[in-house]
Design an enzyme around this catalytic site. Structure first.
Site, PDB file in Angstrom:
ATOM      1  N   LYS A 153       0.778  13.864   5.005  1.00 15.88           N
ATOM      2  CA  LYS A 153       0.822  14.762   3.748  1.00 15.88           C
ATOM      3  C   LYS A 153       0.155  14.214   2.544  1.00 15.88           C
ATOM      4  CE  LYS A 153       4.561  16.366   0.481  1.00 15.88           C
ATOM      5  NZ  LYS A 153       4.046  17.734   0.131  1.00 15.88           N
ATOM      6  N   SER A 203      -4.200   9.884  -1.704  1.00  8.60           N
ATOM      7  CA  SER A 203      -4.720   8.755  -1.128  1.00  8.60           C
ATOM      8  C   SER A 203      -3.674   7.426  -0.911  1.00  8.60           C
ATOM      9  CB  SER A 203      -6.181   8.293  -1.679  1.00  8.60           C
ATOM     10  OG  SER A 203      -7.003   9.324  -2.111  1.00  8.60           O
ATOM     11  N   ARG A 204      -2.684   7.883  -1.010  1.00  5.94           N
ATOM     12  CA  ARG A 204      -1.430   6.977  -0.794  1.00  5.94           C
ATOM     13  C   ARG A 204      -1.582   5.883  -1.998  1.00  5.94           C
ATOM     14  NH1 ARG A 204      -0.227  10.583   1.938  1.00  5.94           N
ATOM     15  NH2 ARG A 204       0.320  10.180   4.170  1.00  5.94           N
ATOM     16  N   LEU A 205      -2.126   6.088  -3.089  1.00  5.95           N
ATOM     17  CA  LEU A 205      -1.966   5.446  -4.381  1.00  5.95           C
ATOM     18  C   LEU A 205      -1.046   5.688  -5.230  1.00  5.95           C
ATOM     19  CD1 LEU A 205      -5.915   5.155  -5.010  1.00  5.95           C
ATOM     20  CD2 LEU A 205      -4.309   3.432  -3.730  1.00  5.95           C
ATOM     21  N   HIS A 206      -0.004   5.787  -4.916  1.00  3.43           N
ATOM     22  CA  HIS A 206       1.520   6.108  -5.330  1.00  3.43           C
ATOM     23  C   HIS A 206       1.781   5.332  -6.670  1.00  3.43           C
ATOM     24  CE1 HIS A 206       1.763   7.981  -1.676  1.00  3.43           C
ATOM     25  NE2 HIS A 206       1.983   7.341  -0.806  1.00  3.43           N
TER      26      HIS A 206
END
Length: 215
Positions: free
Chosen positions: A13, A193-196
């Protein structure tokens, strides 16, 4: 046809709904929580008041379950339960616990860690009196977390206590509120990009230290 387990690695996601910056967040974590909870309620997501409660027993093994937040203020986060349940027994032996809200539709998580104490008797009495009659009878009927031979035990107990208390069941002595007093909060906002975004608030004397964590 492939099995569900074989497809798990392909589930992905992209989180792109919002961001969480130091400049736009509140210095007080309770105010930040209040804002996010209000937005979750306004978005009409399913059960925005549901939270995972993690406790640790005397055997040092953690356990989790879903409970419902019933109040919050500067003192902490409140929920109600059977004090003789597994969570009640574990909290009696180890008052350290953690809560987690996961608002999937908003791509947000709130984690709260702290110590747990019982609410005052009058606070538990007032909330119990506000519950629907069936729920008040259920608090008497269910020996929560204990093995029972069949559902018939619950039905029989409910009938017995309904006949005994009629429309005015008192609060059982084994049932009441818990309050988690936060020592640490974390707010997680999903990002691309999973850079939360992760902001952690840690208690320091009478103030809160806010810092960003790597995702």
């Amino acid at each position: 046809m492939s099995s569900p387990s074989s497809r798990l690695a392909d589930l992905r996601k992209s989180y792109e709904r919002a961001e969480l910056s130091e400049e736009a967040s509140h210095a007080d974590p309770l105010r930040q929580f209040e804002q996010w909870l209000g937005e979750a309620i306004a978005a009409e997501i399913p059960e925005p008041n549901a939270m995972t409660l993690a406790t640790v027993g005397s055997d040092l093994r953690p356990s989790t379950r879903i409970v419902l937040i019933k109040g919050y203020d500067e003192r902490g986060i409140v929920w109600y339960t059977n004090y003789q349940s597994r969570k009640g027994r574990e909290l009696a032996g180890n008052p350290f616990a953690a809560l987690q809200f996961h608002w999937v539709e908003l791509e947000r998580v709130v984690r709260i860690e702290g110590t747990v104490e019982k609410t005052e008797e009058d606070e538990s009495d007032a909330y119990f009196a506000s519950r629907p009659l069936d729920s008040r009878i259920g608090a008497w009927a269910s020996p929560q977390s204990e093995p029972i031979p069949s559902r018939a035990v619950l039905v029989t107990n409910a009938a017995k206590y309904s006949a005994q208390f009629l429309l005015n069941p008192p609060r059982p002595p084994h049932w009441g509120g818990f309050r988690l007093v936060p020592h640490q909060w974390e707010f997680w906002q999903g990002r691309k990009s999973r850079l939360h975004d992760r902001l952690r608030y840690s208690r320091e004397d009478d103030d809160w230290l806010r810092e960003r964590l790597a995702p």
